[in-house]
Enzyme design. Structure first.
Site, PDB file in Angstrom:
ATOM      1  N   LYS A  14      54.635  42.301  34.234  1.00 63.99           N
ATOM      2  CA  LYS A  14      55.320  41.014  34.000  1.00 63.99           C
ATOM      3  C   LYS A  14      54.716  40.294  32.782  1.00 63.99           C
ATOM      4  O   LYS A  14      55.429  39.853  31.890  1.00 63.99           O
ATOM      5  CB  LYS A  14      55.206  40.106  35.241  1.00 63.99           C
ATOM      6  N   ARG A  88      57.253  33.085  44.266  1.00 66.86           N
ATOM      7  CA  ARG A  88      56.653  34.174  45.036  1.00 66.86           C
ATOM      8  C   ARG A  88      56.945  34.045  46.518  1.00 66.86           C
ATOM      9  O   ARG A  88      56.493  34.888  47.298  1.00 66.86           O
ATOM     10  CB  ARG A  88      55.133  34.121  44.859  1.00 66.86           C
ATOM     11  N   ARG A 127      42.763  47.156  33.477  1.00 63.97           N
ATOM     12  CA  ARG A 127      43.210  46.043  32.628  1.00 63.97           C
ATOM     13  C   ARG A 127      42.048  45.194  32.103  1.00 63.97           C
ATOM     14  O   ARG A 127      41.098  44.905  32.809  1.00 63.97           O
ATOM     15  CB  ARG A 127      44.145  45.123  33.428  1.00 63.97           C
ATOM     16  N   ARG A 161      39.547  40.318  35.148  1.00 59.85           N
ATOM     17  CA  ARG A 161      39.799  39.290  36.162  1.00 59.85           C
ATOM     18  C   ARG A 161      39.014  39.550  37.444  1.00 59.85           C
ATOM     19  O   ARG A 161      38.832  40.703  37.844  1.00 59.85           O
ATOM     20  CB  ARG A 161      41.297  39.252  36.485  1.00 59.85           C
ATOM     21  N   ARG A 172      46.601  41.556  47.544  1.00 53.94           N
ATOM     22  CA  ARG A 172      47.681  41.090  46.660  1.00 53.94           C
ATOM     23  C   ARG A 172      48.972  41.857  46.933  1.00 53.94           C
ATOM     24  O   ARG A 172      50.059  41.282  46.944  1.00 53.94           O
ATOM     25  CB  ARG A 172      47.259  41.253  45.181  1.00 53.94           C
TER      26      ARG A 172
END
Ligand code: AP5
Length: 215
Positions: A14, A88, A127, A161, A172
């Site tokens: 996203k 969400r 990431r 993160r 998540r």
């Protein structure tokens, strides 16, 4: 001009695609994840409140994120808003519909980025982002050209993160399937849902999204 939602689980791409749309179409990215991370580092009461919840991978309360989005909708939308990571929950989706109606705006498309869980683990664990300009990289699929140096702004401040680990990712994903995936049916029923293959190469995903926007 178009207002769109990018809908998909953690790591679906996203943020990556939202940044392309900002560059290519002057759209405005509204990422509730980024807004919450900003609040965390600014040391506000709200930031302290959400830090643990986010690190565990749970959703923060609807009231907080709806408040954040309501503030942003009042500003100029440029080439249109990209809602990234919002809504969400069904409550957030209803609130967005109300807010848009009140500000005289319409939601043009909800783009579901379809991926599978195995790919998500690899994407999330690899990431990293530039702490200065926010450019998103990946150890394998999108490394920097010079190790440790941002291709875009030259900063050496690379960050990972706190919630990008296997434990938090399990939570998540569970949150996504329990609370967010019902939005697929919600927007399908409203005739606003479009889907793209989020497992394709980044450029191919970008082209698929562009086709939807240019319809
Ligand atoms: P948020 O920041 O929104 O995180 P998320 O939804 O978990 O999504 P990610 O940012 O992890 O993934 P992405 O889909 O943007 O993927 P990316 O493009 O980076 O939310 C974080 C937390 O904040 C939540 O857990 C919650 O606590 C809270 N929160 C936020 N919004 C909330 C809300 N509305 N309500 C309640 N709580 C909220 O890509 C991932 C990696 O894959 C990158 O390294 C990238 O380079 C790579 N990649 C991307 N596309 C491709 C491709 N096509 N092929 C190969 N690699 C790719």
């Amino acid at each position: 001009m178009a207002n769109i939602i990018l809908l998909g689980p953690p790591g679906a791409g996203k943020g990556t695609q939202a940044k392309r749309l900002v560059d290519e179409r002057a759209m405005v990215q509204l990422s509730t994840g980024d807004m919450l991370r900003e609040a965390k580092t600014s040391g506000t009461e709200m930031g302290k409140l959400v830090a643990d919840v986010m690190a565990r991978g749970q959703l923060v309360t609807d009231e907080i994120v709806i408040g954040l989005i309501a503030e942003k909708l009042a500003v100029d939308s440029g080439g249109g808003f990209i809602f990234d990571g919002f809504p969400r929950t069904l409550k957030q989706a209803d609130a967005l519909a109300d807010l848009m109606a009140r500000t005289g705006q319409t939601l043009d498309s909800v783009i579901e980025m379809q991926v599978d869980d195995a790919a998500l683990v690899a994407r999330i664990i690899g990431r990293f982002t530039c702490g200065a300009c926010g450019e998103v990289y990946h150890d394998v699929t999108r490394p920097t050209q010079v190790a440790g140096t941002c291709d875009v702004c030259g900063s050496h401040d690379m960050k990972r993160r706190a919630d990008d680990n296997e434990d938090a990712l399990k939570t998540r994903l569970m949150e996504y399937y329990k609370k967010t995936s019902p939005l697929i049916g919600y927007y399908y029923a409203k005739g606003q849902l479009e889907s793209v293959d989020g497992l394709a190469e980044m450029d191919a995903v970008g082209e698929a999204i562009a086709k939807i926007l240019d319809k």
